[in-house]
Design an enzyme around this catalytic site. Structure first.
Site, PDB file in Angstrom:
ATOM      1  N   LYS A   1     -10.323   0.117  -2.797  1.00 22.44           N
ATOM      2  CA  LYS A   1     -10.232  -0.108  -1.354  1.00 22.44           C
ATOM      3  C   LYS A   1     -10.594   1.163  -0.592  1.00 22.44           C
ATOM      4  O   LYS A   1      -9.788   2.081  -0.497  1.00 22.44           O
ATOM      5  CB  LYS A   1      -8.816  -0.565  -0.961  1.00 22.44           C
ATOM      6  CG  LYS A   1      -8.643  -0.818   0.542  1.00 22.44           C
ATOM      7  CD  LYS A   1      -7.233  -1.300   0.861  1.00 22.44           C
ATOM      8  CE  LYS A   1      -6.999  -1.434   2.360  1.00 22.44           C
ATOM      9  NZ  LYS A   1      -5.627  -1.905   2.685  1.00 22.44           N
TER      10      LYS A   1
ATOM     11  N   LYS B   1      -6.944   3.352  -3.505  1.00 19.60           N
ATOM     12  CA  LYS B   1      -7.405   3.313  -2.114  1.00 19.60           C
ATOM     13  C   LYS B   1      -7.665   4.733  -1.643  1.00 19.60           C
ATOM     14  O   LYS B   1      -6.900   5.650  -1.954  1.00 19.60           O
ATOM     15  CB  LYS B   1      -6.332   2.627  -1.259  1.00 19.60           C
ATOM     16  CG  LYS B   1      -6.595   2.596   0.237  1.00 19.60           C
ATOM     17  CD  LYS B   1      -5.438   1.867   0.944  1.00 19.60           C
ATOM     18  CE  LYS B   1      -5.545   1.966   2.462  1.00 19.60           C
ATOM     19  NZ  LYS B   1      -4.396   1.292   3.146  1.00 19.60           N
TER      20      LYS B   1
ATOM     21  N   ASP C   1       0.863  -1.180   0.000  1.00 21.97           N
ATOM     22  CA  ASP C   1       0.000   0.000   0.000  1.00 21.97           C
ATOM     23  C   ASP C   1       0.903   1.234   0.000  1.00 21.97           C
ATOM     24  O   ASP C   1       1.506   1.581   1.027  1.00 21.97           O
ATOM     25  CB  ASP C   1      -0.908   0.000   1.230  1.00 21.97           C
ATOM     26  CG  ASP C   1      -2.006  -1.058   1.156  1.00 21.97           C
ATOM     27  OD1 ASP C   1      -1.783  -2.093   0.493  1.00 21.97           O
ATOM     28  OD2 ASP C   1      -3.057  -0.859   1.778  1.00 21.97           O
TER      29      ASP C   1
END
Length: 331
Positions: free
Chosen positions: A267, A231, A168
């Protein structure tokens, strides 16, 4: 929302393993600059979701079980310890108590991934051995993303070497705020290259991007740069995942798929702590992107306390009684 049934002993899949992995594409500034966001229309659309889409009883239980398989179970605290991470991994292996699953007629399920700081990757990999659950590491100077690019790339490489299968990354917000799309694209490409075979989730930190139009444009540039997922947030901003932001990002995903043929994952992270909120997000995904995106390889929740509330709701479905929250701790 239609009823969906989980397959017994579902195996967690890494992002994109069922889809051709997107290599990204050349930076198309005409496409980026054409992205707009009608804030009032987006907010009106988002407001209709919680009240207009609801599921009850067995249908609700099925959707909540599905949501569990798409949780990136996360601990990103300054006081994290190796033992806390091991407990979190144990919860990820068995997120719902056996007697509840038995009453629901379900075999064991697992979460989508365990998300930790780089320093905890090896511990998590060891604790999850044989489970099929991937480890996700937050890298690139998380959460601010302001360390030198060379150091951020080395952090990615170190996390991959330690066994992280998902990374991430955090984008540089300043590139978005100053409209330097080339710099954002180059940075994202370099991070994707550093990830190698590990799959990259690009954190946009949408609460710090200034406008929904910037969110739309940053989403497109991140996907052009090779992100496997986009995300919303680090979870450390004052504003994290919201339905309007999600709608903008989801429509950017749809646009990218329509133009390139590649499906990119989504996400939402930060602030999603209630089972009813998870159901709303699943309804949004289904309506905007279709059933294919309702799978761990294309959708994840970045959350921790969400799992406890879902388990509590499932116990209520089985027993007719609400139990205390402390009975559903993460480890």
């Amino acid at each position: 929302m239609e009823t969906q049934t989980l397959a017994p002993a579902q195996t967690t899949q890494l992002p994109q393993v069922q889809e051709p992995r997107s290599p990204g594409c050349a930076l198309d500034l005409d496409w980026v600059m054409s992205a707009q966001a009608n804030t009032s229309a987006i907010e009106r659309r988002a407001k209709t979701l919680p009240g207009r889409r609801s599921v009850k009883k067995d249908h609700q239980a099925a959707w909540l079980l599905k949501a569990i398989t798409m949780i990136d179970l996360t601990t990103l605290s300054g006081d994290d310890t190796w033992e806390r991470v091991r407990r979190l991994c144990a919860k990820g292996r068995a997120p719902v108590r056996a007697e509840i699953l038995e009453a629901l007629g379900m075999d064991q399920i697992s979460v989508g991934a365990i998300c930790v700081y780089h320093d905890m990757v090896e511990t998590a990999v060891e604790a999850l051995a044989g489970s099929g659950i991937p480890v996700a590491a937050v890298s690139t100077g998380f959460p601010a993303g302001l360390s030198p690019l060379e150091l951020r790339l080395k952090e990615i490489e170190a996390s991959v070497k330690a066994g992280a299968q998902e990374i991430d990354i955090v984008i540089s917000r300043r590139h978005v705020l100053t409209g330097n799309w080339q710099a954002l694209y180059d940075e994202t490409q370099a991070m994707r290259a550093a990830c190698g075979e590990a799959h990259m989730k690009a954190i946009l930190a949408t609460g710090e991007l200034g406008s929904l139009r910037n969110v739309a444009r940053a989403s497109l540039v991140a996907m052009m740069g090779g992100a496997d997922f986009i995300k919303t947030s680090t979870g450390k901003e004052s504003v994290n995942a919201t339905l309007p932001v999600s709608l903008v990002m989801i429509r950017a995903l749809r646009d990218f798929h329509d133009r390139t043929g590649y499906r990119i994952g989504y996400k939402p992270a930060g602030g999603i702590s209630k089972a009813k909120d998870a159901l709303t997000y699943l309804a949004l995904i289904k309506e905007e992107l279709g059933t294919r995106w309702l799978s761990p390889d294309l959708f994840r929740f970045g959350a921790s306390s969400l799992l406890g509330d879902i388990e509590r709701q499932l116990e209520h479905h089985v027993t007719g009684r609400y139990s205390a929250g402390y009975r559903h701790g993460l480890g």
